[in-house]
Write a protein that holds these residues in place. Sequence first.
Motif, PDB file in Angstrom:
ATOM      1  N   MET A 159       0.822  -1.204   0.000  1.00 13.64           N
ATOM      2  CA  MET A 159       0.000   0.000   0.000  1.00 13.64           C
ATOM      3  C   MET A 159       0.859   1.258   0.000  1.00 13.64           C
ATOM      4  SD  MET A 159      -2.997  -1.159   2.634  1.00 13.64           S
ATOM      5  CE  MET A 159      -3.576   0.523   2.759  1.00 13.64           C
ATOM      6  N   VAL A 160       0.394   2.268  -0.744  1.00 10.61           N
ATOM      7  CA  VAL A 160       1.070   3.559  -0.824  1.00 10.61           C
ATOM      8  C   VAL A 160       0.028   4.657  -0.644  1.00 10.61           C
ATOM      9  CG1 VAL A 160       2.890   2.692  -2.348  1.00 10.61           C
ATOM     10  CG2 VAL A 160       0.832   3.690  -3.348  1.00 10.61           C
ATOM     11  N   GLY A 161       0.511   5.839  -0.228  1.00 18.31           N
ATOM     12  CA  GLY A 161      -0.412   6.955  -0.058  1.00 18.31           C
ATOM     13  C   GLY A 161       0.325   8.229   0.252  1.00 18.31           C
ATOM     14  N   CYS A 162      -0.441   9.282   0.397  1.00 15.40           N
ATOM     15  CA  CYS A 162       0.078  10.607   0.717  1.00 15.40           C
ATOM     16  C   CYS A 162      -0.463  11.011   2.079  1.00 15.40           C
ATOM     17  CB  CYS A 162      -0.360  11.614  -0.352  1.00 15.40           C
ATOM     18  SG  CYS A 162       0.104  13.313   0.002  1.00 15.40           S
ATOM     19  N   MET A 163       0.417  11.482   2.949  1.00 21.32           N
ATOM     20  CA  MET A 163       0.008  11.872   4.299  1.00 21.32           C
ATOM     21  C   MET A 163       0.017  13.377   4.501  1.00 21.32           C
ATOM     22  SD  MET A 163      -0.838   9.147   5.973  1.00 21.32           S
ATOM     23  CE  MET A 163      -0.731   9.609   7.703  1.00 21.32           C
ATOM     24  N   THR A 164       0.303  14.144   3.469  1.00 18.26           N
ATOM     25  CA  THR A 164       0.434  15.598   3.596  1.00 18.26           C
ATOM     26  C   THR A 164      -0.600  16.301   2.723  1.00 18.26           C
ATOM     27  OG1 THR A 164       2.109  15.596   1.839  1.00 18.26           O
ATOM     28  CG2 THR A 164       2.888  15.461   4.113  1.00 18.26           C
ATOM     29  N   SER A 166      -5.467  14.569   2.842  1.00 18.68           N
ATOM     30  CA  SER A 166      -4.221  14.618   2.091  1.00 18.68           C
ATOM     31  C   SER A 166      -4.402  15.303   0.742  1.00 18.68           C
ATOM     32  CB  SER A 166      -3.700  13.196   1.869  1.00 18.68           C
ATOM     33  OG  SER A 166      -4.457  12.542   0.850  1.00 18.68           O
ATOM     34  N   ALA A 167      -3.307  15.371  -0.005  1.00 21.42           N
ATOM     35  CA  ALA A 167      -3.346  15.915  -1.360  1.00 21.42           C
ATOM     36  C   ALA A 167      -4.049  14.972  -2.331  1.00 21.42           C
ATOM     37  CB  ALA A 167      -1.929  16.205  -1.851  1.00 21.42           C
ATOM     38  N   LEU A 168      -4.318  13.757  -1.902  1.00 25.21           N
ATOM     39  CA  LEU A 168      -5.084  12.781  -2.695  1.00 25.21           C
ATOM     40  C   LEU A 168      -6.305  12.394  -1.866  1.00 25.21           C
ATOM     41  CD1 LEU A 168      -2.041  10.603  -3.848  1.00 25.21           C
ATOM     42  CD2 LEU A 168      -3.231  12.341  -5.201  1.00 25.21           C
ATOM     43  N   PRO A 169      -7.317  13.279  -1.824  1.00 22.81           N
ATOM     44  CA  PRO A 169      -8.378  13.138  -0.827  1.00 22.81           C
ATOM     45  C   PRO A 169      -9.551  12.266  -1.251  1.00 22.81           C
ATOM     46  CG  PRO A 169      -8.637  15.209  -1.988  1.00 22.81           C
ATOM     47  CD  PRO A 169      -7.388  14.565  -2.538  1.00 22.81           C
ATOM     48  N   LEU A 225      -7.416   8.457  -9.045  1.00 17.80           N
ATOM     49  CA  LEU A 225      -7.477   8.008 -10.437  1.00 17.80           C
ATOM     50  C   LEU A 225      -6.538   8.834 -11.315  1.00 17.80           C
ATOM     51  CD1 LEU A 225      -8.747   6.178 -12.569  1.00 17.80           C
ATOM     52  CD2 LEU A 225     -10.638   7.812 -12.744  1.00 17.80           C
ATOM     53  N   GLN A 226      -6.479  10.139 -11.077  1.00 18.80           N
ATOM     54  CA  GLN A 226      -5.592  10.994 -11.855  1.00 18.80           C
ATOM     55  C   GLN A 226      -4.139  10.560 -11.703  1.00 18.80           C
ATOM     56  OE1 GLN A 226      -5.651  15.121 -10.692  1.00 18.80           O
ATOM     57  NE2 GLN A 226      -4.207  15.755 -12.274  1.00 18.80           N
ATOM     58  N   LEU A 227      -3.729  10.250 -10.478  1.00 20.08           N
ATOM     59  CA  LEU A 227      -2.345   9.850 -10.259  1.00 20.08           C
ATOM     60  C   LEU A 227      -2.059   8.488 -10.869  1.00 20.08           C
ATOM     61  CD1 LEU A 227       0.432  10.350  -9.003  1.00 20.08           C
ATOM     62  CD2 LEU A 227      -0.423   9.293  -6.901  1.00 20.08           C
TER      63      LEU A 227
END
Length: 271
Positions: A102-107, A142-145, A151-153
């Motif tokens: 799993m990956v993600g953005c925390m900021t 996050s920046a990917l909310p 989907l864009q990323l």
Amino acid sequence: MFDRTDLLCYACLPDGASFSDNIAAASRAGFTELSFWLMSIDVGRKELGSLEAVRELLDHHGMRATSLEFMTAWTHASNGEHLEELDVMIAAAEVFEPEVVMVGCMTPEIPDFARAAANLRVQCQQLGALGVKLGLEFLPWSALPNPQAALQLVDSVAEDNLGFVIDTWHFTRAGMDYEALGQLPGDKVHFIQVADALAQQPDEDIMEQTLGYRCAPGEGVVDWPRMLQLWRDMGVDCPIGTEMFSNKVKAMSLDNGAEYLYETLQQPFRG
């Protein structure tokens, strides 16, 4: 279609027991698959002596580390930090052979979207060489909310083994947009995490709510018949696990907590 609903996020178990006792209790409750934060794996390594000994314990109980998490440095790293994080994950993946990392953005911001996508592309390629899929989880703070941003990323990275993680708690906090969720390609949904959210949240910040106040399916605002039908329409076929971080569960005995997590995970899929 929903034939893999025996997965536990290890960190949801009650506190206080040893790693070995936790694994035994999860197995007794009925779980056959696990999702591990690397910090939890490290607890097991320190207790048992090596990553290989942790793998042997899981094998002894007939359990699999289906998912490992959570890589985040790719969102900002320009000096190789994401590669250091990747090396740690690869070392674990070589031992545990997970299906999904799993990956993600925390900021709240990604300073350089193109660089972040390039960093994530490298991680996809190197873990893909081990036969591992990556699952991007959208997080509402996050920046990917939301699903659209995820989907864009994924489209930008354009690696076959990169897909999505759907966490039903985060879905509620992101606005419960069922139509947007349905736009994700079903064959790219690599992992689903199940919990419900109360209509009225306690007066804590979103991180405290996230780590202590999730509730069982059917006790909150998720429309489970609609959600399950949506997943069917999408053609989703992936591991489904409980990620119910709950102060209520943390206060239970180990066996009672493990059994509660297992039984509440099964509820939406019965009948």
